[in-house]
Motif scaffolding. Structure first.
Motif, short mmCIF file in Angstrom:
data_model
loop_
_atom_site.label_atom_id
_atom_site.label_comp_id
_atom_site.label_asym_id
_atom_site.label_seq_id
_atom_site.Cartn_x
_atom_site.Cartn_y
_atom_site.Cartn_z
N ALA A 176 -6.54 3.16 -4.68
CA ALA A 176 -6.80 4.13 -3.61
C ALA A 176 -5.52 4.79 -3.12
O ALA A 176 -5.57 5.80 -2.44
CB ALA A 176 -7.53 3.45 -2.46
N ARG A 177 -4.33 4.23 -3.50
CA ARG A 177 -3.05 4.87 -3.13
C ARG A 177 -2.79 6.09 -4.00
O ARG A 177 -1.91 6.88 -3.72
CB ARG A 177 -1.86 3.94 -3.40
CG ARG A 177 -1.85 2.63 -2.71
CD ARG A 177 -0.82 1.70 -3.38
NE ARG A 177 -1.20 1.37 -4.74
CZ ARG A 177 -0.58 1.78 -5.83
NH1 ARG A 177 0.50 2.52 -5.74
NH2 ARG A 177 -1.01 1.45 -7.05
N ARG B 180 0.81 -1.22 0.00
CA ARG B 180 0.00 0.00 0.00
C ARG B 180 0.84 1.27 0.00
O ARG B 180 0.33 2.36 -0.15
CB ARG B 180 -0.98 -0.01 1.16
CG ARG B 180 -2.18 -0.86 0.82
CD ARG B 180 -3.30 -0.73 1.80
NE ARG B 180 -4.53 -1.19 1.17
CZ ARG B 180 -4.80 -2.44 0.88
NH1 ARG B 180 -3.91 -3.37 1.16
NH2 ARG B 180 -5.94 -2.76 0.30
N GLN B 181 2.13 1.10 0.18
CA GLN B 181 3.02 2.26 0.11
C GLN B 181 3.73 2.33 -1.24
O GLN B 181 4.54 3.21 -1.48
CB GLN B 181 4.07 2.18 1.22
CG GLN B 181 3.48 2.23 2.62
CD GLN B 181 2.70 3.50 2.87
OE1 GLN B 181 2.89 4.50 2.19
NE2 GLN B 181 1.77 3.46 3.82
N LYS C 29 -3.07 13.22 -0.49
CA LYS C 29 -2.52 12.21 0.40
C LYS C 29 -2.05 10.97 -0.37
O LYS C 29 -1.78 9.93 0.23
CB LYS C 29 -3.56 11.80 1.44
CG LYS C 29 -3.90 12.94 2.38
CD LYS C 29 -4.48 12.40 3.65
CE LYS C 29 -4.67 13.52 4.65
NZ LYS C 29 -6.05 13.96 4.70
N ILE D 60 -7.45 9.42 -6.67
CA ILE D 60 -8.40 9.10 -5.60
C ILE D 60 -7.98 9.77 -4.29
O ILE D 60 -8.77 10.44 -3.64
CB ILE D 60 -8.52 7.57 -5.41
CG1 ILE D 60 -9.19 6.98 -6.65
CG2 ILE D 60 -9.30 7.23 -4.15
CD1 ILE D 60 -9.36 5.50 -6.63
N ARG D 61 -6.71 9.62 -3.93
CA ARG D 61 -6.24 10.14 -2.64
C ARG D 61 -5.84 11.61 -2.68
O ARG D 61 -5.50 12.18 -1.64
CB ARG D 61 -5.08 9.30 -2.10
CG ARG D 61 -5.51 7.95 -1.57
CD ARG D 61 -6.32 8.07 -0.31
NE ARG D 61 -5.48 8.13 0.88
CZ ARG D 61 -5.88 8.63 2.04
NH1 ARG D 61 -7.07 9.15 2.16
NH2 ARG D 61 -5.07 8.63 3.07
#
Lengths: 131, 457
Positions: B317-318, B292-293, B326, B322-323
């Motif tokens: 989502a990463r 996820r990173q 962030k 989308i983010r």
């Protein structure tokens, strides 16, 4: 209409708090929130022992189509996190108020609870959001 | 939907619809000093004929010489089929097509690429590729800082044996985020990390340790010892690796007790021509726990509503769309065409074929080092185990020797004195599988002649 239990307190950003018999607070996201997100695939939680502040980010919930920050409704020390979510993030969709809880906090300031929404006010906030 | 920039007419209609008078007015909330405006370093447009001439003149400068320079980009044989297939209209586009509805072929190719690169590195997941090895390392540093929950530090320990230009690129990218690179000195006699210097950092808080295998000098480090030390110190360990070498020496996923956490490298050796320095591609792989990173695009395999296999972007989502602010990274693309060629290269050669290439490089390099150790006044500094490069100390100015060799049609190596004062008059020499016995002899002759000329001067 989604399920909004009367005994809980809420944030308009869709987190709920339950004050347990021992005075600790359990935090999760609402039925309405899980419905908006869709299938939850991952939850990032704070570290046990971390100090968190009311209104600040305490984690992230990720679904197949979106990711949202989780804000803590209260300040205090994180006592426990729901490790079951690592293997079964779908608990958030299926049981948002029971086994889908996120983390537990030892409250530093009871008055944090006074500024939160009750079920009725949260329900109204959701209605407003829909319009 | 054609991917063509809009015409003046399109722009006029759009502005009219929005209700803005001009492009400048549309962007008026951006302070004028932040806008790019005219780019002084970019010359005015030229005709096709002029450009063709300019490019062929420049290409001419790179042709004809025997190349013994490695230092991060390597001349390997590329089977004709690689670019013949990669250049087909179905693959060759300046645009990276990710729409699952329209681009199953490209998506499957990237998925196969990810599978091959993870097999080479011995790690769990790969992304769809990054710009090049150096910027890939910068992404790995940012990733390690985000992912290491045991460390609050924004400091990273980097081996002095990592490519000097990679260090500069990483610093350019991360220093504005207040991330500090701390360098571990190397031992100029062994050309590996100085373990005594490394142990001085014991007990300090660093988010990551970065090591290279083979290192910039072509020498093999004791990665098992290094990685165990890094993990004991609660650091994540990033390995910078060469994909050709990964078939011959233990891959980063198998280093030490627990393997590297992240592996990055330059993908150019996998079927990409030297082409005056680019475009190349970078690869990055990691353990499942860190996925996820991971920056950039990741393709997954899934099934559609009818249960048919299909490929689609996953873990989006990463990402930026989308983010937003962030997102784990601002990269939402990959080096599509280079990766297409690399995937074809890897599938044509297979693991065994790449290993044969690696063995041939290793043997040629050892043969050349052997021939050169017999040349009077010249010293092969690299004594430890190596892959396909070694350091050679010359009895005269390395710059002048290389210039003289070039006049005889031999690019003799990479001048190390540029970056390393302690390696004065040293050059880094590489002989890949493309070099014949005759080429190796040509090198020796060119060197001997150049030394004679300089002595007489």
């Amino acid at each position: 209409m989604s399920n909004i239990p009367g005994e809980l307190k809420y944030l308009s950003s869709h987190e709920w708090v339950r004050v347990e018999a021992d005075g600790t607070a359990t935090i999760g996201i609402t039925d309405h929130a899980q419905d908006l997100l869709g299938d939850v695939v991952f939850v990032e939680l704070p570290e046990v022992g971390a100090e968190i502040n009311a209104g600040e980010e305490a984690g992230v919930v990720e679904s197949v189509k979106a990711a949202s920050d989780i804000f803590s409704p209260v300040s205090g020390e994180v006592l426990a996190i729901n490790e079951a979510l690592e293997e079964s993030p779908d608990l958030v969709n299926n049981e948002p108020y029971e086994d889908g809880w996120f983390f537990k906090v030892k409250l530093t300031d009871e008055s944090d609870l006074e500024s939160l929404l009750d079920a009725e006010a949260y329900s109204a906030a959701c209605e407003d959001e829909d319009h | 939907m054609p991917f063509i920039p809009h015409t003046e007419e399109d722009i006029r209609k759009m502005l009219e619809t929005i209700g803005a008078q001009s492009i400048d007015q549309l962007f008026d909330e951006i302070p004028s000093h932040l806008r790019a405006g005219a780019l002084d370093a970019i010359p005015p447009a030229r005709s096709e004929m002029e450009i063709m001439r300019l490019m062929s003149d420049r290409a001419e400068q790179d042709s004809g010489a025997l190349c013994f320079i490695g230092a991060g980009a390597y001349e390997h044989h590329i089977p004709a089929a690689v670019w013949d297939i990669a250049a087909r209209g179905e693959f060759m586009t300046a645009y990276t097509p990710y729409q699952a509805e329209a681009s199953q072929g490209t998506l499957q190719l990237i998925y196969e690429f990810q599978s091959m690169i993870t097999a080479l590195t011995g790690l769990d997941v790969s992304n769809a590729s990054l710009y090049d090895g150096a910027s890939g390392l910068a992404e790995a540093v940012l990733m390690a800082i985000r992912a290491n929950r045991k460390s609050k530090s924004k400091r990273v320990l980097i081996a002095g044996t990592v490519h000097p230009i990679y260090k500069k690129v990483v610093n350019s990218i991360v220093h504005n985020q207040k991330i500090e690179l701390v360098e571990v000195p190397f031992d100029p006699s062994s050309l590996t990390i100085d373990m005594a210097a490394l142990s001085k950092f014991e007990g300090e808080d660093f988010a990551a340790l970065i090591i290279a295998q083979p290192n910039f000098f072509g020498t093999l480090e004791d990665v098992h010892q290094l990685i165990n030390w890094g993990h004991e110190q609660k650091m994540l360990v990033v390995g910078v690796v060469n994909p050709t070498a990964a078939t011959l020496i233990s891959p980063p996923g198998e280093w030490g007790e627990n393997g590297a956490d992240i592996a990055v490298g330059e993908g150019q050796p996998m079927g990409i021509p030297l082409a005056s320095g680019g475009p190349y591609f970078g690869f990055i792989c990691c353990k499942q726990a860190l996925v996820r990173q991971m920056p950039g695009r990741i393709i997954g395999r899934t099934v559609d509503l009818d249960g048919k296999e299909g490929f689609a972007l996953t873990l989006q989502a990463r990402e930026q769309h989308i983010r937003r602010s962030k997102a784990t990274s601002n990269i939402c693309t990959n080096q599509g065409l280079a990766v297409t060629a690399a995937t074809i290269y890897m599938s044509l050669l297979g693991h065994e074929g790449i290993e044969r290439v690696a063995r041939a490089c290793h043997a040629n390099t050892n043969r050349l080092a052997g021939l050169l150790s017999a040349v009077s006044g010249v010293e092969v500094v690299s004594t430890g185990p190596r892959f396909h490069e070694f350091v050679l100390r010359l009895p005269a100015s390395s710059r002048l020797v290389l210039e003289h060799m070039e006049l005889q049609g031999v690019l003799g190596g990479y001048d190390l004195s540029t970056h390393y004062p302690e390696l004065e008059n040293c050059i880094l020499v590489c002989a890949t599988e493309t070099k014949t016995e005759q080429d190796l002899n040509a090198y020796v002759n060119a060197l001997e002649l150049s030394l004679k000329e300089l002595e007489a001067a």
